[in-house]
Design a protein around this motif. Structure first.
Motif, PDB file in Angstrom:
ATOM      1  N   GLU A 126       0.727  -6.594   5.039  1.00 49.36           N
ATOM      2  CA  GLU A 126      -0.335  -6.674   3.883  1.00 49.36           C
ATOM      3  C   GLU A 126      -1.730  -7.232   4.624  1.00 49.36           C
ATOM      4  N   ASN A 127      -2.633  -7.132   3.809  1.00 49.51           N
ATOM      5  CA  ASN A 127      -4.098  -7.424   4.334  1.00 49.51           C
ATOM      6  C   ASN A 127      -4.338  -7.031   5.603  1.00 49.51           C
ATOM      7  N   HIS A 143      -2.646  -5.814   7.888  1.00 45.92           N
ATOM      8  CA  HIS A 143      -1.805  -6.178   9.264  1.00 45.92           C
ATOM      9  C   HIS A 143      -0.388  -5.673   9.073  1.00 45.92           C
TER      10      HIS A 143
END
Length: 84
Positions: A24-25, A27
């Motif tokens: 997520e984000n 990464h």
């Protein structure tokens, strides 16, 4: 970018036997399974995975990518450790 989108991109572009993406984000962790990796150096394996994702890396939709590659036979032995 969502993990399923990355999975789809890699599967379509590379014809992988299996691909799993978590994260997520921007990464993400990638596990890619194909006998295409058998005769390639670790660097060539990583380049193979990066190639279809370059546009998303350039825009920071993907910021960090951890890649693990396996042949089909090696994956049969290793997948128990990844809880997939």
């Amino acid at each position: 970018m969502e993990p399923k989108e990355i999975e789809q991109l890699l599967k379509e572009a590379l014809g992988l036997d299996e691909v799993y993406v978590r994260g997520e984000n921007a990464h993400f962790d990638v596990i890619a399974v194909s006998d295409k990796f058998a005769d390639l150096s670790r660097v060539k394996q990583q380049q193979m995975i990066y190639a279809p994702l370059m546009d998303h890396l350039a825009t920071n939709a993907i910021h960090a990518l951890t890649i693990k590659t396996f042949t089909v036979e090696k994956w049969k032995r290793e997948k128990l450790f990844f809880n997939l």
